[in-house]
Design a protein around this motif. Structure first.
Motif, mmCIF file in Angstrom:
data_model
loop_
_atom_site.group_PDB
_atom_site.id
_atom_site.type_symbol
_atom_site.label_atom_id
_atom_site.label_comp_id
_atom_site.label_asym_id
_atom_site.label_seq_id
_atom_site.Cartn_x
_atom_site.Cartn_y
_atom_site.Cartn_z
ATOM 1 N N ASN A 25 67.966 28.890 -2.887
ATOM 2 C CA ASN A 25 68.037 30.308 -3.244
ATOM 3 C C ASN A 25 67.291 31.133 -2.202
ATOM 4 O OD1 ASN A 25 69.381 29.695 -5.726
ATOM 5 N ND2 ASN A 25 67.394 29.132 -6.598
ATOM 6 N N VAL A 26 67.872 32.269 -1.825
ATOM 7 C CA VAL A 26 67.329 33.087 -0.743
ATOM 8 C C VAL A 26 66.770 34.392 -1.303
ATOM 9 C CG1 VAL A 26 67.823 34.189 1.479
ATOM 10 C CG2 VAL A 26 69.073 32.118 0.810
ATOM 11 N N TYR A 27 65.602 34.798 -0.782
ATOM 12 C CA TYR A 27 64.976 36.054 -1.187
ATOM 13 C C TYR A 27 64.752 36.901 0.067
ATOM 14 C CZ TYR A 27 63.957 33.476 -5.459
ATOM 15 O OH TYR A 27 64.064 32.730 -6.620
ATOM 16 N N ALA A 28 65.212 38.143 0.027
ATOM 17 C CA ALA A 28 65.014 39.077 1.143
ATOM 18 C C ALA A 28 64.254 40.281 0.608
ATOM 19 C CB ALA A 28 66.356 39.501 1.719
ATOM 20 N N ILE A 29 63.026 40.454 1.083
ATOM 21 C CA ILE A 29 62.177 41.533 0.572
ATOM 22 C C ILE A 29 61.873 42.553 1.664
ATOM 23 C CG2 ILE A 29 59.969 42.139 -0.472
ATOM 24 C CD1 ILE A 29 59.760 39.447 -1.686
ATOM 25 N N ASP A 30 62.095 43.812 1.346
ATOM 26 C CA ASP A 30 61.570 44.918 2.143
ATOM 27 C C ASP A 30 60.473 45.559 1.300
ATOM 28 O OD1 ASP A 30 62.921 45.328 4.736
ATOM 29 O OD2 ASP A 30 64.726 45.370 3.502
ATOM 30 N N VAL A 31 59.300 45.672 1.882
ATOM 31 C CA VAL A 31 58.167 46.199 1.122
ATOM 32 C C VAL A 31 57.600 47.422 1.834
ATOM 33 C CG1 VAL A 31 56.595 44.554 2.234
ATOM 34 C CG2 VAL A 31 55.921 45.648 0.093
ATOM 35 N N ALA A 32 57.349 48.479 1.069
ATOM 36 C CA ALA A 32 56.782 49.709 1.629
ATOM 37 C C ALA A 32 55.449 49.972 0.952
ATOM 38 C CB ALA A 32 57.739 50.882 1.403
ATOM 39 N N GLU A 80 53.372 43.113 3.630
ATOM 40 C CA GLU A 80 54.234 41.995 4.005
ATOM 41 C C GLU A 80 53.547 40.668 3.688
ATOM 42 O OE1 GLU A 80 55.040 42.625 8.107
ATOM 43 O OE2 GLU A 80 56.224 44.448 7.769
ATOM 44 N N SER A 81 52.231 40.616 3.936
ATOM 45 C CA SER A 81 51.495 39.393 3.633
ATOM 46 C C SER A 81 51.500 39.102 2.137
ATOM 47 C CB SER A 81 50.055 39.510 4.136
ATOM 48 O OG SER A 81 49.329 38.325 3.857
ATOM 49 N N LEU A 82 51.345 40.143 1.320
ATOM 50 C CA LEU A 82 51.425 39.964 -0.128
ATOM 51 C C LEU A 82 52.811 39.458 -0.524
ATOM 52 C CD1 LEU A 82 50.655 40.237 -3.091
ATOM 53 C CD2 LEU A 82 51.051 42.712 -2.902
#
Length: 238
Positions: free
Chosen positions: A93-100, A7-9
């Motif tokens: 502009n909106v960015y939504a990231i899910d990171v695994a 998430e930090s990355l």
């Protein structure tokens, strides 16, 4: 609040590569927004449309049906949502990231379970963007540094089907899947390069990276050695 390194990355990526001026980890919907859903938002209309649609005929190419990930009513479906990192750039502009980030590769159970969890994240984030940021250009991203071929071979056709679905055709919302080599090239390498000269080390990922790249050498004493003449005087007692 605990921040996971992936998430930090992702936060550093939005800040330094995507030039976001607003960014937050572990973003959740506000309760007041959920309370106002009785007005039948476009997101809820889409949810109802998907729930009421006949089940699709599954084929060998893809046995995915978007209805399979709609496991509760609309309000509960969104209450469970937590976007790992949300960012907004200066143009809105909106960015939504899910990171695994799983050391042994993408988890989430068996192949089909993993695919359905990833697709659920795409669908849920799409509805949040549709409801919370109407008219804005939004990018919904799922990112993982390591996804094995068996799981990716199920995820990619399901995502392509979702992208081609006319019900997910809001012109401002796009999907991105970033994994494996693409993750390294587009997220990891670009973030490191863009933040190379940044002195702010508040971000966990950047602190870790700088720690790994410190010039580790033996510390040299700053004390000056006594002169040879002074040493001789002490020895002779003069």
């Amino acid at each position: 609040m605990e921040i996971e390194i992936g998430e930090s990355l992702a936060l550093s990526y939005l800040k330094h590569v995507k030039k976001c001026v607003i960014y937050q980890t572990n973003w959740k919907l506000s309760s007041w927004w959920l309370q106002e859903l009785g007005k039948k938002s476009p997101a809820e209309n889409l949810y109802d449309q998907l729930k009421k649609s006949p089940s699709k005929e599954k084929t060998a190419a893809t046995d995915f049906d978007v209805k399979d990930v709609l496991t509760s009513d609309f309000s509960q479906f969104l209450k469970q949502a937590e976007i790992d990192v949300l960012g907004v750039d200066k143009d809105g502009n909106v960015y939504a990231i899910d990171v695994a980030f799983h050391e042994g590769g993408l988890g989430y159970g068996k192949k089909v379970d993993a695919r359905d969890r990833v697709m659920k994240k795409f669908v849920r984030s799409y509805m949040i963007m549709l409801g919370c940021f109407p008219g804005k250009k939004c990018t919904v991203i799922f990112a993982s540094p390591k996804v094995d071929a068996a799981k990716q071979d199920l995820i990619m056709p399901a995502l392509e089907e979702l992208q081609a679905d006319a019900r997910f055709k809001d012109n401002g919302i796009t999907f991105e899947y970033i994994a494996n080599d693409k993750f390294k090239a587009e997220i990891l390498d670009q973030t490191i390069e863009a933040s190379r000269n940044d002195a702010d080390t508040n971000e966990l990922f950047l602190r870790s990276y700088k720690l790994l790249n410190l010039p580790y050498t033996e510390a040299k004493s700053t004390k000056k050695k006594a002169s040879s003449s002074a040493s001789s005087s002490l020895e002779t007692g003069s």
